[in-house]
Design an enzyme around this catalytic site. Sequence first.
Site, PDB file in Angstrom:
ATOM      1  N   LYS B  45       0.843  -1.199   0.000  1.00 41.62           N
ATOM      2  CA  LYS B  45       0.000   0.000   0.000  1.00 41.62           C
ATOM      3  C   LYS B  45       0.879   1.251   0.000  1.00 41.62           C
ATOM      4  O   LYS B  45       1.892   1.297   0.704  1.00 41.62           O
ATOM      5  CB  LYS B  45      -0.866  -0.056   1.271  1.00 41.62           C
ATOM      6  CG  LYS B  45      -1.672   1.190   1.572  1.00 41.62           C
ATOM      7  CD  LYS B  45      -2.938   1.245   0.784  1.00 41.62           C
ATOM      8  CE  LYS B  45      -3.733   2.517   1.080  1.00 41.62           C
ATOM      9  NZ  LYS B  45      -4.663   2.828  -0.008  1.00 41.62           N
ATOM     10  N   GLY B  46       0.487   2.271  -0.750  1.00 40.05           N
ATOM     11  CA  GLY B  46       1.272   3.493  -0.890  1.00 40.05           C
ATOM     12  C   GLY B  46       1.673   4.112   0.452  1.00 40.05           C
ATOM     13  O   GLY B  46       0.843   4.224   1.349  1.00 40.05           O
ATOM     14  N   GLY B  72      -8.311   7.350  -0.303  1.00 41.84           N
ATOM     15  CA  GLY B  72      -7.607   8.584   0.036  1.00 41.84           C
ATOM     16  C   GLY B  72      -6.247   8.317   0.651  1.00 41.84           C
ATOM     17  O   GLY B  72      -5.758   9.103   1.471  1.00 41.84           O
ATOM     18  N   CYS B 129      -2.783   8.542  -8.196  1.00 38.68           N
ATOM     19  CA  CYS B 129      -3.957   8.298  -7.362  1.00 38.68           C
ATOM     20  C   CYS B 129      -5.002   9.371  -7.633  1.00 38.68           C
ATOM     21  O   CYS B 129      -4.731  10.559  -7.492  1.00 38.68           O
ATOM     22  CB  CYS B 129      -3.620   8.298  -5.877  1.00 38.68           C
ATOM     23  SG  CYS B 129      -5.111   8.120  -4.870  1.00 38.68           S
ATOM     24  N   ILE B 190      -2.280  -0.283 -15.497  1.00 36.11           N
ATOM     25  CA  ILE B 190      -2.739   1.078 -15.279  1.00 36.11           C
ATOM     26  C   ILE B 190      -3.221   1.247 -13.838  1.00 36.11           C
ATOM     27  O   ILE B 190      -3.583   0.258 -13.199  1.00 36.11           O
ATOM     28  CB  ILE B 190      -3.913   1.442 -16.236  1.00 36.11           C
ATOM     29  CG1 ILE B 190      -5.120   0.532 -16.027  1.00 36.11           C
ATOM     30  CG2 ILE B 190      -3.488   1.436 -17.668  1.00 36.11           C
ATOM     31  CD1 ILE B 190      -6.368   0.918 -16.832  1.00 36.11           C
ATOM     32  N   ASN B 191      -3.199   2.483 -13.374  1.00 34.37           N
ATOM     33  CA  ASN B 191      -3.897   2.787 -12.130  1.00 34.37           C
ATOM     34  C   ASN B 191      -5.404   2.831 -12.441  1.00 34.37           C
ATOM     35  O   ASN B 191      -5.813   2.578 -13.578  1.00 34.37           O
ATOM     36  CB  ASN B 191      -3.402   4.129 -11.555  1.00 34.37           C
ATOM     37  CG  ASN B 191      -3.571   4.198 -10.040  1.00 34.37           C
ATOM     38  OD1 ASN B 191      -4.554   3.688  -9.496  1.00 34.37           O
ATOM     39  ND2 ASN B 191      -2.637   4.825  -9.358  1.00 34.37           N
TER      40      ASN B 191
END
Lengths: 266, 302
Positions: B45-46, B72, B129, B190-191
């Site tokens: 996770k980012g 978010g 994002c 892709i995102n």
Amino acid sequence: MSRLFKVPLLSNTEVADGHRLASFALPRETRAPQAGQFFMVGIPGLQDPLLKRPFSLHRMTDEGRVEILYRIRGKGTRLLAERTTGDVIEVLGPLGKPFPLDSTGRPVLVGGGLGAVPLVQLALSLAGRSPRIFLGARAGAELLSLDWFRKADPETVVSTENGEAGLKGFVTEPFRAYLEDSGPTCTVYACGPTPMLAAVSAICRDRGIPGYVSLEEHMACGVGACMGCVTETVEGYKSVCREGPVFPMEQVRFSFPGGSPERGGP
Amino acid sequence: MPSLETRIGELRLRNPVMTASGTFGYGQEYAEFVDLNRLGAVVVKGISLEPMQGNPVPRVVETPCGMLNAIGLQNVGLKAFLNEKLPFLRQFDTRVIVNILGNSVKDYVRLCQHLSDAGVDAIELNVSCPNVKKGGIAFGTDAAELGRLVESVRKASSVPLITKLSPNVGDVALFARVAAEAGTDAVSLINTLVGMVIDTVTRRPKLSNITGGLSGPAIRPVAVRMVWEVHRKTGLPIIGMGGIMTTEDALEFILAGASAVAVGTANFVNPGASVEIVDGLERYLAKARVSSVRELVGAVRT
């Protein structure tokens, strides 16, 4: 290792208009589910709907089967309702934190509507400690598991908003009155609509009574990976699926549209 | 036995199957469902410099053959990641790729320095994002900004660098080329695609953030097309992703030009999906008498 399994439905019957009770058996290596835990259930191979749906454990049967009680709400539950005994479903679980059973004093259970489902197994698990149970619903027809609750507490107090069964009004009223008579030596377990949980938590907080709430939220993964189902707590957002669904009352920051917690709820 | 080994620039992977950032937590969440040792890589996770709270709920809503999310970027922050999350992942024999995000070039640079020092296997730059107002996306949709960011980050990183591109642009190959010229080793494609769902009863959006990122099988054809386009126009190593549920889906991406694939939303549906795809690829290669998965990269017959 994996707790995702495919099992046949052992039953899936209508218990009230739009409500069904389904059961399945767990593979032997699965750990025994406890009150307050849930399962993600889906139809194998489907891509629409894509995600599994969370269902609380309603009850473990004497044969060790898992029972879930659900209302047909959308496409996912409608497709589940169309399955019959023998049809295979895909199940992930048991998931989430259960209700702690080693609480102090008398257990007091407060349930609202279909949200009371997770309290059924809890009531049965706590039956030896003479729990006191308060059940609320909008109408009498929503009191689906009353017989099970009465097994644990024959004097289960029922309230309905329309007065069809038991007392007329919110479940929080007889609950509040009970606490005033019996003093603070109890632990409260609540599950139901958010306004009810907020009201119950406020009543307990005012009297210094400890308790637990079981929360619901839209979920995607059910294991704490996607962070989709968070709830606001005094320590920031926590995932309902992994860090809950059962939380100590004092941790949860209730916020909901329309109304203050003190107004009570269904 | 056919070889599943693949390479993303300098990064060697046991097999081409990874987990997509944001769909696999920090690995721990799925460790009891999946043998992490069997994955080519875990992409976490980012991570941002400081912890992030994320958006209010509802954060997820289901859509036909997919879902919208607007989490978010809730995450524990760099420090907690290094102290609490990374040591757990290090117990496994798999590559650890860390997705990072920031509000400024400086944020990204600092993250890269710390993560390079910590010896992670690769860094994935999240510049795409769609669910936060500042940062991230600003770099992903402005080619000049992206070039500046990748150049600075390249200098600060001693590990392979992957840029996760936004599909929410007109010409994705242009952005891939810019990232390549600035020194990225590979691109992730892709995102999520920006989407929106409205509740017709309340007349409100179903997500608190109004819009969210669409993922799942619904976006797969778009993703495959973008991988194919970027492969054809740039030849960059690509990690392909977007609605991969099965071995066949993964093969589509590889044939379109992806050197590796990432399984995302499928993890939510079936935590074992990634490992099943590893097994499925091996069976496919054996049956097709192909000795290495690398022979299939970009091998679509057009």
